[in-house]
Motif scaffolding. Structure first.
Motif, PDB file in Angstrom:
ATOM      1  N   ASN A   8       0.830  -1.211   0.000  1.00 38.57           N
ATOM      2  CA  ASN A   8       0.000   0.000   0.000  1.00 38.57           C
ATOM      3  C   ASN A   8       0.859   1.254   0.000  1.00 38.57           C
ATOM      4  O   ASN A   8       0.539   2.230  -0.676  1.00 38.57           O
ATOM      5  CB  ASN A   8      -0.927   0.017   1.211  1.00 38.57           C
ATOM      6  N   GLN A   9       1.951   1.251   0.762  1.00 34.29           N
ATOM      7  CA  GLN A   9       2.840   2.403   0.807  1.00 34.29           C
ATOM      8  C   GLN A   9       3.507   2.622  -0.542  1.00 34.29           C
ATOM      9  O   GLN A   9       3.631   3.749  -1.011  1.00 34.29           O
ATOM     10  CB  GLN A   9       3.905   2.221   1.876  1.00 34.29           C
ATOM     11  N   ILE A  10       3.941   1.560  -1.164  1.00 32.76           N
ATOM     12  CA  ILE A  10       4.591   1.663  -2.474  1.00 32.76           C
ATOM     13  C   ILE A  10       3.623   2.233  -3.502  1.00 32.76           C
ATOM     14  O   ILE A  10       3.967   3.128  -4.271  1.00 32.76           O
ATOM     15  CB  ILE A  10       5.131   0.290  -2.927  1.00 32.76           C
ATOM     16  N   ALA A  25       6.587  15.400   1.455  1.00 33.40           N
ATOM     17  CA  ALA A  25       5.181  15.538   1.850  1.00 33.40           C
ATOM     18  C   ALA A  25       4.430  14.221   1.698  1.00 33.40           C
ATOM     19  O   ALA A  25       3.648  13.836   2.577  1.00 33.40           O
ATOM     20  CB  ALA A  25       4.514  16.627   1.010  1.00 33.40           C
ATOM     21  N   VAL A  26       4.682  13.505   0.602  1.00 33.26           N
ATOM     22  CA  VAL A  26       4.014  12.213   0.392  1.00 33.26           C
ATOM     23  C   VAL A  26       4.463  11.215   1.455  1.00 33.26           C
ATOM     24  O   VAL A  26       3.648  10.462   1.998  1.00 33.26           O
ATOM     25  CB  VAL A  26       4.289  11.682  -1.035  1.00 33.26           C
ATOM     26  N   ARG A  84       1.474   9.052   8.278  1.00 31.68           N
ATOM     27  CA  ARG A  84       0.271   9.316   9.067  1.00 31.68           C
ATOM     28  C   ARG A  84      -0.831   8.297   8.780  1.00 31.68           C
ATOM     29  O   ARG A  84      -1.625   7.964   9.656  1.00 31.68           O
ATOM     30  CB  ARG A  84      -0.266  10.703   8.785  1.00 31.68           C
ATOM     31  N   LEU A  85      -0.882   7.808   7.548  1.00 31.76           N
ATOM     32  CA  LEU A  85      -1.940   6.857   7.184  1.00 31.76           C
ATOM     33  C   LEU A  85      -1.617   5.438   7.626  1.00 31.76           C
ATOM     34  O   LEU A  85      -2.513   4.608   7.737  1.00 31.76           O
ATOM     35  CB  LEU A  85      -2.156   6.871   5.670  1.00 31.76           C
TER      36      LEU A  85
END
Length: 73
Positions: free
Chosen positions: A5-7, A63-64, A70-71
């Motif tokens: 998901n992070q990728i 920023a990403v 945070r997510l």
């Protein structure tokens, strides 16, 4: 370990920028002056433009990364 998901979230920004740029160029093609600027920027012939583009790109990446942090539960 980085989750899938992070990728996917990290690759979403450049993908969206590419698609948006293509759509905008499809409706409003760049003028010869803008086209020349982009070509010179891509070739690295304007140091100030390269530095500004690098700084903006790094800012977006940071920023990403903060958003993904945070997510992430």
């Amino acid at each position: 370990m980085i989750a899938l998901n992070q990728i996917l979230l990290l690759t979403l920004t450049p993908v969206l920028a590419t698609v948006l740029g293509g759509v905008v160029a499809g409706f409003r093609p760049p003028s010869p002056r803008v086209r020349s600027f982009v070509q010179h920027f891509a070739a690295g012939r304007q140091p100030l433009g390269v530095v500004i583009g690098f700084a903006l790109g790094m800012g977006v990446m940071i920023a990403v990364r903060a958003l993904v942090g945070r997510l992430d539960p």
